[in-house]
Scaffold this motif. Structure first.
Motif, PDB file in Angstrom:
ATOM      1  N   ASP A   1       0.821  -1.222   0.000  1.00  0.00           N
ATOM      2  CA  ASP A   1       0.000   0.000   0.000  1.00  0.00           C
ATOM      3  C   ASP A   1       0.849   1.263   0.000  1.00  0.00           C
ATOM      4  N   ALA A   2       2.116   1.132   0.332  1.00  0.00           N
ATOM      5  CA  ALA A   2       2.957   2.325   0.513  1.00  0.00           C
ATOM      6  C   ALA A   2       3.210   3.027  -0.813  1.00  0.00           C
ATOM      7  N   LYS A   3       3.430   4.332  -0.728  1.00  0.00           N
ATOM      8  CA  LYS A   3       3.829   5.104  -1.910  1.00  0.00           C
ATOM      9  C   LYS A   3       5.356   5.166  -1.999  1.00  0.00           C
ATOM     10  N   VAL A   4       6.002   5.054  -0.872  1.00  0.00           N
ATOM     11  CA  VAL A   4       7.460   4.984  -0.799  1.00  0.00           C
ATOM     12  C   VAL A   4       7.810   4.061   0.363  1.00  0.00           C
ATOM     13  N   VAL A   5       8.884   3.292   0.218  1.00  0.00           N
ATOM     14  CA  VAL A   5       9.384   2.509   1.347  1.00  0.00           C
ATOM     15  C   VAL A   5      10.827   2.936   1.628  1.00  0.00           C
ATOM     16  N   ILE A   6      11.131   3.165   2.886  1.00  0.00           N
ATOM     17  CA  ILE A   6      12.508   3.411   3.307  1.00  0.00           C
ATOM     18  C   ILE A   6      13.007   2.127   3.965  1.00  0.00           C
ATOM     19  N   ALA A   7      13.995   1.480   3.343  1.00  0.00           N
ATOM     20  CA  ALA A   7      14.520   0.202   3.846  1.00  0.00           C
ATOM     21  C   ALA A   7      15.870   0.452   4.504  1.00  0.00           C
ATOM     22  N   ILE A   8      15.929   0.211   5.797  1.00  0.00           N
ATOM     23  CA  ILE A   8      17.098   0.569   6.594  1.00  0.00           C
ATOM     24  C   ILE A   8      17.737  -0.687   7.165  1.00  0.00           C
ATOM     25  N   ALA A   9      19.010  -0.928   6.863  1.00  0.00           N
ATOM     26  CA  ALA A   9      19.646  -2.145   7.367  1.00  0.00           C
ATOM     27  C   ALA A   9      21.163  -2.001   7.378  1.00  0.00           C
ATOM     28  N   GLY A  10      21.782  -2.624   8.345  1.00  0.00           N
ATOM     29  CA  GLY A  10      23.236  -2.702   8.377  1.00  0.00           C
ATOM     30  C   GLY A  10      23.649  -4.087   7.928  1.00  0.00           C
ATOM     31  N   MET A  11      24.816  -4.536   8.383  1.00  0.00           N
ATOM     32  CA  MET A  11      25.300  -5.870   8.061  1.00  0.00           C
ATOM     33  C   MET A  11      25.216  -6.167   6.558  1.00  0.00           C
ATOM     34  N   GLU A  12      24.394  -7.130   6.152  1.00  0.00           N
ATOM     35  CA  GLU A  12      24.394  -7.472   4.732  1.00  0.00           C
ATOM     36  C   GLU A  12      23.438  -6.635   3.899  1.00  0.00           C
ATOM     37  N   GLY A  13      22.596  -5.843   4.528  1.00  0.00           N
ATOM     38  CA  GLY A  13      21.784  -4.888   3.785  1.00  0.00           C
ATOM     39  C   GLY A  13      20.841  -5.486   2.770  1.00  0.00           C
ATOM     40  N   ALA A  14      20.427  -6.734   2.976  1.00  0.00           N
ATOM     41  CA  ALA A  14      19.613  -7.415   1.967  1.00  0.00           C
ATOM     42  C   ALA A  14      18.169  -6.930   1.966  1.00  0.00           C
ATOM     43  N   LEU A  15      17.770  -6.237   3.004  1.00  0.00           N
ATOM     44  CA  LEU A  15      16.368  -5.841   3.145  1.00  0.00           C
ATOM     45  C   LEU A  15      15.873  -5.044   1.937  1.00  0.00           C
ATOM     46  N   ALA A  16      16.727  -4.148   1.438  1.00  0.00           N
ATOM     47  CA  ALA A  16      16.297  -3.288   0.324  1.00  0.00           C
ATOM     48  C   ALA A  16      15.928  -4.107  -0.903  1.00  0.00           C
ATOM     49  N   SER A  17      16.737  -5.126  -1.199  1.00  0.00           N
ATOM     50  CA  SER A  17      16.456  -5.942  -2.383  1.00  0.00           C
ATOM     51  C   SER A  17      15.175  -6.748  -2.220  1.00  0.00           C
ATOM     52  N   VAL A  18      15.001  -7.327  -1.048  1.00  0.00           N
ATOM     53  CA  VAL A  18      13.809  -8.148  -0.831  1.00  0.00           C
ATOM     54  C   VAL A  18      12.560  -7.286  -0.910  1.00  0.00           C
ATOM     55  N   ILE A  19      12.571  -6.132  -0.262  1.00  0.00           N
ATOM     56  CA  ILE A  19      11.410  -5.234  -0.347  1.00  0.00           C
ATOM     57  C   ILE A  19      11.252  -4.725  -1.773  1.00  0.00           C
ATOM     58  N   GLY A  20      12.353  -4.387  -2.419  1.00  0.00           N
ATOM     59  CA  GLY A  20      12.287  -3.918  -3.803  1.00  0.00           C
ATOM     60  C   GLY A  20      11.623  -4.924  -4.721  1.00  0.00           C
ATOM     61  N   GLY A  21      11.778  -6.204  -4.407  1.00  0.00           N
ATOM     62  CA  GLY A  21      11.145  -7.241  -5.213  1.00  0.00           C
ATOM     63  C   GLY A  21       9.668  -7.401  -4.905  1.00  0.00           C
ATOM     64  N   LEU A  22       9.249  -6.978  -3.713  1.00  0.00           N
ATOM     65  CA  LEU A  22       7.850  -7.154  -3.300  1.00  0.00           C
ATOM     66  C   LEU A  22       6.962  -5.999  -3.729  1.00  0.00           C
ATOM     67  N   VAL A  23       7.505  -4.786  -3.682  1.00  0.00           N
ATOM     68  CA  VAL A  23       6.634  -3.625  -3.871  1.00  0.00           C
ATOM     69  C   VAL A  23       6.808  -3.018  -5.254  1.00  0.00           C
ATOM     70  N   ASP A  24       5.913  -2.110  -5.551  1.00  0.00           N
ATOM     71  CA  ASP A  24       5.889  -1.488  -6.870  1.00  0.00           C
ATOM     72  C   ASP A  24       6.039   0.028  -6.746  1.00  0.00           C
ATOM     73  N   CYS A  25       6.741   0.456  -5.715  1.00  0.00           N
ATOM     74  CA  CYS A  25       6.943   1.889  -5.508  1.00  0.00           C
ATOM     75  C   CYS A  25       8.423   2.123  -5.253  1.00  0.00           C
ATOM     76  N   PRO A  26       8.889   3.382  -5.280  1.00  0.00           N
ATOM     77  CA  PRO A  26      10.302   3.657  -5.005  1.00  0.00           C
ATOM     78  C   PRO A  26      10.716   3.168  -3.626  1.00  0.00           C
ATOM     79  N   VAL A  27      11.903   2.556  -3.571  1.00  0.00           N
ATOM     80  CA  VAL A  27      12.480   2.117  -2.297  1.00  0.00           C
ATOM     81  C   VAL A  27      13.767   2.911  -2.056  1.00  0.00           C
ATOM     82  N   ILE A  28      13.804   3.635  -0.954  1.00  0.00           N
ATOM     83  CA  ILE A  28      15.007   4.377  -0.586  1.00  0.00           C
ATOM     84  C   ILE A  28      15.776   3.528   0.419  1.00  0.00           C
ATOM     85  N   ALA A  29      16.959   3.111   0.034  1.00  0.00           N
ATOM     86  CA  ALA A  29      17.757   2.224   0.889  1.00  0.00           C
ATOM     87  C   ALA A  29      18.716   3.051   1.732  1.00  0.00           C
ATOM     88  N   VAL A  30      18.734   2.784   3.036  1.00  0.00           N
ATOM     89  CA  VAL A  30      19.660   3.461   3.942  1.00  0.00           C
ATOM     90  C   VAL A  30      20.559   2.413   4.597  1.00  0.00           C
TER      91      VAL A  30
END
Lengths: 248, 248, 248, 248, 248, 248, 248, 248
Positions: B170-199
């Motif tokens: 439902d989100a219009k934007v997702v901010i994906a925040i992760a340290g270590m291997e930082g995989a969260l951004a890719s997994v969310i990027g594959g699930l959603v259809d909106c811009p993902v800002i990775a931190v």
């Protein structure tokens, strides 16, 4: 311990040499004669049919020579890694070899029956990772393992990976192979309850820096049970997976 | 374009100065008088209530001075980032400020009504990433956005993330925040259809190299729609998310 | 699969809801309700007595709360990693905890009987690597493994390592822990015929670059069967070793 | 100090010039005329028969010119490093040269008798390191050293190295050459009691990063007596080893 | 080879045990009993008076214990490196120790007469490099070497270095110690005709990256006869210099 | 050339020594006596009033001693860089010193009249860069330059920079100081027609990697006339700018 | 300021447009029309005869087109950098061009008389650095400077450099070009009293990492007056040197 | 949710299977059948006409196969990225394809009408960045966006960029593409009030390190609203820009 030592001891026992002579003789024996070389013998025995030749930088003639020598030693299956097309062509003229162009692997002899305690899953993030994956898979098969291939199940399309959750959860070892962001190892590590061997690949461009990005990502995996081998080291992963799958 | 230019032109029109005088006068005007400074004015107008003070390296007195000045300019809401406890304490003696210790953010004035086109999801891989996440979330809220927090949904426990798939989609934007291997951004990027800002965050140890591992991982994301900001830059992500969520 | 799904299906069967209602209800179920969360249940069941708390960044009160909750769930042994002295002291006031200062590990409950298929050798290059080694060793013991410690057997004094060749060759897994040049993993990998988990440590100075030198060295090991975990990640190595030692 | 200075002083003594003139003249002399250039003369004298030409980037004609010039200066043996096949072929048309394809070294004149205080062992981890090793070995031989080659004695097969422990312990200097994890230098450094010159090679792939891994490993060696030269710098190692082996 | 082996052989000769028994007994002997441990004994004998304790991370009590043990073994001089003030103070209460605050080195017993074949020059680029230089110099002196100190002779003031060209050219080994751009090693390497041991230091800021700049510079030295040890490794350089200066 | 050489020559002229004696005597003179030390004398003469003391790592007493010595040599102005508060306080008790806390610079004596050929602009990207900027500015002023400070004119607010385009275009040298992305140097380099000295600063966080990002950015500047000094090296930039501004 | 603005103002003065119209017109003018573009005009005027074309990536036809256009604008001398042989051949068919293969520089028109305030010394460490040096030297010559070339004066043979100390000390700017350890810049910086522009080159192998070693070394130079340009950037150094040598 | 699930539920409702059977059946369904695959369907629907094929590493036949399959699915426009000349030639024999050599992009079908909320500006620092820019621009156009190209507007010639300030300020998204120092993103980020997607390119040499310099520079941008994608990732930037420009 080889006959030389035994001969020395017998000679001592027979009074043909003195204790000092025996001490000197033992001291002069090369290390492997002293029993530590059992390491290698042990390995040969356990691995049974399969021996490995690293093909890169060897001439077809050198490889053929090693194959001959191994066959005489009773080796039933020989795995040749990093073998180029033209090397394989020349070898195939005088030797019955199966050559897989994708993985650059050549196999002489039969692939043995799988006798591991379970299956090994080889999973890749993308299709470009397949050459490394096939190196891992064929290495494992040649060492007597049942291998299940799950290719192109990268984390950006999670449903593709999750549709295979049963195969993953049945595995005794998973080899997770990915370039670019290398997230596959962590995601699989979170799903399964067995060792995951992560293989970063040099697939990617720009900030992938030849596999460094995937390597660091995998080393930092927050999932337990994940360990990492060198970039593009499919053979190492397949060999280690076989070790784990043959515990007894 | 400010009055000085207009005055110059009027003086020219009125015959009080020559064309050459006008050319010289315009040439000597500072750049912002020539209209390009509308950049800033434009920004102020659009952002309405919220202005930002970077608190690090400023004394409480300096910060109070800026707050006063902004209030006089009609600024309704002021966001102060990287504000330490002791700074906040002194400020709170003479100014009504809400201080959030986790994100080190202080807010003067009211958080405005959310007027974006949808919601912003702020997701973190672990609990240690929450300070960065709160900096992002509060920044977004202060700029008029509805924020949904999904914390500790790292990829090693995929079901935690997937149980929130509806909020994500439902989100219009997702901010994906992760340290270590930082995989969260890719997994969310594959699930959603909106811009993902990775931190990427500096959370981790060893081969995380202060956030470098997560940074590289996110830059190499194989999911489309993902872009990256600096390590630990929660403010930047929150501000950019608000921009995207306020397109009109 | 939990009762909500089952209830939904029963309601459908009972004619209380339509097929469309059921489709919608199932679609809305969070992921874990759909069966994939068996991952975690499976893990709990297998691991039996031992659960892990990552102590860093948690207050003693938070840790005590988690301990209480785990005990209620029937967890017999709890391992707390990265626990500081002062945290341990406060916890010990209200909870029976064994604290090991070297490895910064706390243990609540009994260490279970070793039930692995063999022994795990934990070897270090020097004495400075012992904190990481103890984290690995205690992690393995808490998960039901017999651990043999070979400390200070670095490759610059080969005879020290070789005098333990029997323990090494009997092991089912070896954890090789070293900083500086990290050569221990390769040397052990050449001696043994079981998986070797290499743990680079941040021990060293200058060109060790916080463990990077040992890390790269271990990744490039020319010995087969070696894989690597993150710098100083004793827990990860111990946990993975236990996995491998419990294959069945 | 050359004749110009001596002439100046004589002229001063003869009253042909003033002290001020002499001061000025001396001040204007180029540095080498003042005696410091003895550095080079000293070197030539000591090295006697052998001079070195760096072949890379020179045309065969340029190399031939230098050879001619050296021969006129009485140089008996000339070592040409980094010489390509085609360069060597052209040179051999007009000059009696021995060319070694492996090490890309050409030698003009006779290899002198070994006159060092002992032998130099050149050891490699693998067969791929041999080109660098031969560059080192031939460099040492051309400078009057007895060289013992121990190739392919990498640490992953320790018995191969240990079977040569006598040669190692008899050496006055050991050159340890290895790529990948570079552990050979440390292991040898722990065995012997003489200087060990470590040469990292660019052999390897992935995380070997062109020899960086071996380089860092060798710099961090925990064995005393080990120092390091540049990646693939066989010549430098051979030259330094000869220096050490010719102490008097 | 120790008495156990000899006893075994004697028992075999005396007919008290069989050849098989002897084989088994020899195989079970720890490695050092088999003669390879002569490495260490050899080292002890040669080094005579001096033994080394690495002080970092040891308690004063542990250090005192080692000192006692060494003294009982007849060690005349003991060098303790990386020793802190407070450690030294406690040790000095019960043990006659000379402590040098600059180099953090403690010495128990007398510094032996210099018996090397010549002198060792220890040169530094700046005054900030002196702690590393003193670690090198004292290490060399304790091992029986005459040391000449040339401090603050960095290449940006070439005349300071060149005014000592005689000491440099007389040396049998030069230790060149420098941070920042590390050019000292190359300049000295071009002046002298003996081995130069380069020690990069962590002195500097910004792009010196903790000594990396000096390290790379020294590895790339275009002067022959230069090799490199780890950043700040004064001890290693002093020890290696002593080895080279004691060739016989 | 000092008196010793002159005395030698006079003695030769007077027939008191032979030519051979004179050759030997000259050869034995330290380098600086031979005229090359004019380098330093030359520098002192040209710089006139100003000498520099690097304060870091020196005691106040050492600094006072150097100041005394310089004053006796007629030095009128002394610049002390990297001077801490507490050092300055002690020095100020016995010496008239102006101390600037921001730049950590102390000045003894008067700042000379500006005698350069034009003005030097010192520009910074942000306010956090000011300490480095003041080090540069005061260094330039102490060496006789008119300095114009343009602080906080970073490229993200271009109008601030462009409003000072006249000062920039009038400058004979510009020192562009910035951390983070370091774009200031390129933008100024495109605007002006004089040398731009770029100083990267360690201001920033995350992927600024202690100034590396700004350093690389400045080295890659696509504007002509830009060169770079070390991270945070305000002194070096100020000194070089003064050199360029005093060409004659 | 171009005619459009002047026309607008005249129209305003003539009453043909209103003040509002004039404001709008001025606002819409492209930036260069507003006077800031004097930057470029200024540059053209000052540089007089010489303009630069970056040849890489351009077709001979494109280059010929630019040459034609420049000639029409009255440009007397055109410098073309990074020009390949084959490009130069085609250009030379229809245009009178001098092409220097070493530096890959083409020159159209006459090299102007040297009108700088003094000479520029271009020094290199080795012969492999000459292509970069010639790019710098020709760039400087084309911009009206007297250039003195000192090639192959690397620090490992100090007497070669020192024999040219007079040329160095006479220079107004020195360009120091070196690969490998890059020490040349520091040594020259210590000898001379003028700005030194350091150019690291990619000459070297192994740990030179494509010029990184020389780059870091030069940035860390302990000599004052040294600044650095990008690796292999001969043009940038020559251009900056000309700027400095033309101060007025 | 596909028919299989619906069939299962219908069968349950019809009493043909039990609740337990249904639970089992649902559990065994692959993940995508459970509704989460709507992700993909959703994406297809929204994107309407355009689908993307990554051409690198695929044969023309494979690409043709995918094109056929997509056309059957009703896809109107197909974008093929990283397509080589020879691939394109073969494809064009049997398929109507527009191929753009610069960006290596092939397009099958019509480019749709622009239906975004505004325009996307694609700006580059130099002409060498144009291939990446065209990849971005064509990707955006194929997804229904109006694209304005501003090429060669690098920050070293600020007037070129500023003359386009109106187009920049009208944009809804700006894609800033630059190699070397990568300053363009910051400068544009300071001018505009919309999201800026920064694309570092591998354009440059020496210390650009294949785009690393530009990448770090862009990550450290001090302008708000800037985020970064991988080096040379024009496609990713164009796709993300389209997402942002199609918010609704």
């Amino acid at each position: 311990m080889n006959n030389d030592i035994r001969d020395t001891l017998q000679a001592l026992k027979d009074g043909k040499i003195t204790v000092d002579d025996a001490v000197l003789a033992i001291k002069k024996q090369p290390f492997e004669d002293l029993g530590y070389a059992k390491v290698d013998h042990h390995r040969k025995i356990r691995q049974g049919a399969a021996e490995v030749i690293y093909g890169a930088g060897k001439t077809p003639q050198q490889i053929l020579g090693i194959i001959d020598s191994m066959k005489k030693d009773g080796v039933k299956t020989i795995l040749i890694t990093r073998l180029q097309d033209d090397q394989a062509n020349i070898i195939s003229e005088t030797c019955d070899i199966k050559y897989d162009q994708t993985s650059r692997i050549g196999i002489v002899g039969e692939i043995p029956e799988a006798d591991g305690i379970g299956s090994i899953v080889v999973a890749t993030g993308g299709t470009s990772d397949i050459p490394v994956a096939e190196e891992a898979a064929l290495t494992a098969e040649v060492h007597g393992n049942k291998v299940i291939r799950l290719y192109d199940v990268g984390v950006a399309g999670l449903h593709r990976l999750l549709s295979h959750v049963d195969e993953l959860m049945d595995a005794k070892v998973v080899i997770a192979i990915a370039g670019m962001e290398g997230a596959l190892a962590s995601v699989i590590g979170g799903l399964v309850d067995c060792p995951v061997i992560a293989v970063p690949t040099s697939v990617g461009y720009g900030a992938s820096f030849g596999g460094l990005s995937a390597l660091l990502s995998m080393l930092n995996s927050c999932a337990s049970g994940v360990s990492v081998v060198n970039i593009d080291n499919g053979f190492g992963a397949g060999y280690l997976a076989s070790m784990i799958n043959h515990r007894y």
